[in-house]
Design an enzyme around this catalytic site. Sequence first.
Site, PDB file in Angstrom:
ATOM      1  N   ARG A  45       0.871  -1.180   0.000  1.00  0.00           N
ATOM      2  CA  ARG A  45       0.000   0.000   0.000  1.00  0.00           C
ATOM      3  C   ARG A  45       0.901   1.221   0.000  1.00  0.00           C
ATOM      4  NH1 ARG A  45       2.716   1.485   3.582  1.00  0.00           N
ATOM      5  NH2 ARG A  45       1.337   3.254   3.828  1.00  0.00           N
ATOM      6  N   GLY A  46       0.287   2.398  -0.096  1.00  0.00           N
ATOM      7  CA  GLY A  46       1.057   3.618  -0.253  1.00  0.00           C
ATOM      8  C   GLY A  46       1.081   3.929  -1.743  1.00  0.00           C
ATOM      9  N   ALA A  47       0.695   5.166  -2.088  1.00  0.00           N
ATOM     10  CA  ALA A  47       0.479   5.493  -3.503  1.00  0.00           C
ATOM     11  C   ALA A  47       1.676   5.163  -4.391  1.00  0.00           C
ATOM     12  CB  ALA A  47       0.068   6.967  -3.632  1.00  0.00           C
ATOM     13  N   ARG A  88      -7.790  -0.292  -6.484  1.00  0.00           N
ATOM     14  CA  ARG A  88      -8.080   0.740  -5.479  1.00  0.00           C
ATOM     15  C   ARG A  88      -8.293   2.067  -6.208  1.00  0.00           C
ATOM     16  NH1 ARG A  88      -4.615   0.908  -0.226  1.00  0.00           N
ATOM     17  NH2 ARG A  88      -6.565   1.790   0.515  1.00  0.00           N
ATOM     18  N   GLN A 195      -1.330   1.647  10.161  1.00  0.00           N
ATOM     19  CA  GLN A 195      -0.078   1.797   9.405  1.00  0.00           C
ATOM     20  C   GLN A 195       0.998   2.516  10.220  1.00  0.00           C
ATOM     21  OE1 GLN A 195      -3.100   2.594   8.158  1.00  0.00           O
ATOM     22  NE2 GLN A 195      -3.268   2.077   5.995  1.00  0.00           N
ATOM     23  N   ASP A 236      -2.076  10.501  -1.601  1.00  0.00           N
ATOM     24  CA  ASP A 236      -2.520   9.494  -2.570  1.00  0.00           C
ATOM     25  C   ASP A 236      -2.916  10.120  -3.887  1.00  0.00           C
ATOM     26  OD1 ASP A 236      -2.922   8.226   0.229  1.00  0.00           O
ATOM     27  OD2 ASP A 236      -2.887   6.567  -1.211  1.00  0.00           O
ATOM     28  N   ASN A 246      -5.365  11.992   1.178  1.00  0.00           N
ATOM     29  CA  ASN A 246      -4.412  11.134   1.886  1.00  0.00           C
ATOM     30  C   ASN A 246      -5.201  10.318   2.902  1.00  0.00           C
ATOM     31  OD1 ASN A 246      -1.674  10.254   2.339  1.00  0.00           O
ATOM     32  ND2 ASN A 246      -1.712  11.353   4.269  1.00  0.00           N
ATOM     33  N   LYS A 247      -4.525   9.429   3.575  1.00  0.00           N
ATOM     34  CA  LYS A 247      -5.144   8.498   4.525  1.00  0.00           C
ATOM     35  C   LYS A 247      -6.127   9.210   5.460  1.00  0.00           C
ATOM     36  CE  LYS A 247      -4.872   4.999   4.651  1.00  0.00           C
ATOM     37  NZ  LYS A 247      -5.938   4.154   4.025  1.00  0.00           N
TER      38      LYS A 247
END
Lengths: 346, 346
Positions: A45-47, A88, A195, A236, A246-247
Amino acid sequence: MFKTIEYVDDTVRMLDQTKLPLEKTYIDYKTIEEVGGAIKGMVIRGAPAIGVAAAMGMSLGAESIQAEDFDSFFSKWEVMGNKLGQARPTAVNLAWAITRMKKVAQDNKNLSIPELKSRLKSEAQTICVQDIEACKEMGNFGQTLISSGSRVLTHCNAGALATAGFGTALGVIRAAVNHGKDIKVFANETRPFLQGARLTAWELNEDNINVELITDNMCGFFMSKNEIDAAVVGADRIAGNGDVANKIGTYMVAVMAARHKIPFYVAAPISTLDLTLASGEEIPIEERSSDEVAHINGKRISPEGVTARHPAFDITPNDLVTAIITDKGIAYPPYTESLKELASKL
Amino acid sequence: MFKTIEYVDDTVRMLDQTKLPLEKTYIDYKTIEEVGGAIKGMVIRGAPAIGVAAAMGMSLGAESIQAEDFDSFFSKWEVMGNKLGQARPTAVNLAWAITRMKKVAQDNKNLSIPELKSRLKSEAQTICVQDIEACKEMGNFGQTLISSGSRVLTHCNAGALATAGFGTALGVIRAAVNHGKDIKVFANETRPFLQGARLTAWELNEDNINVELITDNMCGFFMSKNEIDAAVVGADRIAGNGDVANKIGTYMVAVMAARHKIPFYVAAPISTLDLTLASGEEIPIEERSSDEVAHINGKRISPEGVTARHPAFDITPNDLVTAIITDKGIAYPPYTESLKELASKL
């Protein structure tokens, strides 16, 4: 040190981020469908890391195609890419990587199919290498904003684990430390997927960078006690006006930082920019399973019959963002102009 | 329906809130020391409930004393009370209940020791009954502020489980529902102890009140989507100027509510007021074990060697508080005057 993702021979190997920090295990993937599943299931995960994984997945997909000519190859491959692109919705790097891979194919349609497959594999590996380089560039630009002695809040994991290596927000912190600066990091645990507690705490600890864990509802308290000097997060997707997806929880960090006059920085490669979107309102927000909120470590925390919500991202409006740190330089408001200028440097 | 706490014969029985919602078990306590341990270990929590438990604990302590005369009785009892008073530092109701019990003893020093013990037991039971009555008063006042159709955010558990019954913040919601209003509650899960996920979701679900669980970092997102109309929370201590100590994370909810022009209400009995303190800066903030942050359900979520912080409360400054709902009426800014006026109605 660990590798978040690598592509050796016919295998894409990923560090399983759902198991960290208790277990450090790797999973090998041989097909594009498996890579899509890994992205959806958050093994990776993570853009930026999603972008790298997507490029490698596209290469695995290409390898699997039996075709005599380019058009036949490309039409089969495009179907695979469209499906992968739906893994996603929020991180633009997924679409960015697929688009880049498709352009390389189009640009090399004169090659034989085996040569083309080889070219695509090499492109995926290049994207991986370039991602690490971009993080290091970002780190060098960004560390100028962080003075020695700073106590820096971060949210989620925008680290080596969220990229091919080094990290975006954590890359800025690593670069500051590498420049001999004394830095302490507050890591928001980042519910529901944790995370921060699982990944950021782990990778900073592995690098002997001073990190302390807090819950997501504590940063206001520590800001009010003057214990936080800056906030740095990843992204993201960034709209043309500088609104940042973002998250989930990032928006609240930004609001608290503004109240306490603490700079709020976003670190992201240019590939995270989506200049086709005028504002953050147009960014699709993924709603994930409510089970991920209602359970921790497989154990239910709330009563049966109570529903939960799980938007996985939020939008931080550009007026709360002090600066956007990219691999091409630092953008300041007004972002509509400064981001366009940085993007034109590509 | 459940009873949070009750005092029958020589036993104080509490619903074990560390086990909810997965197990509904009761624990019987026979000594003041055990009651102190239950408060410290959060078998019972919530400022008003802590006050009730402390009064009952003081009665158990009184029962255990062998003494011929009042002075001998009182000096032994005072030592017990001082120790009990240290169980948790932030909620003022603990000290309030001990002080009230001691005053009753002083006012009845002419009684025989057995009569005095009986008088103290009856006082503890009265405090329990009055706490429920106070919650219902608060509910009646507070529900006038909540219109039908409201989607109300709450943080932590300020419910029947945090009081002898009915609740403070959730008492306001219960009263609104009892008045036929259509109310939906968003419950912040409230890390690290998960009072929202475990307790608020449980008791509202038991009462068939519409409740949806979110993580603490999501309320900004839902406010930005116009999905939240009001926030109502409890309090552990309120200073003379209206600054509010409440569960960690409350301050961030209040800041987000102010940004989105959503009313932020605090519901607490007059016993939670501490007019001896000019501002919230003087309220002691309990720092609990970092293990409670680093572990969930007994399982570590962060790597070994990474420290965590655990301030259990924060201070919401009075300018973020739209109104304070008490059992004597609703206070509006400026609180230094309005709270003093309500307190004088006792």
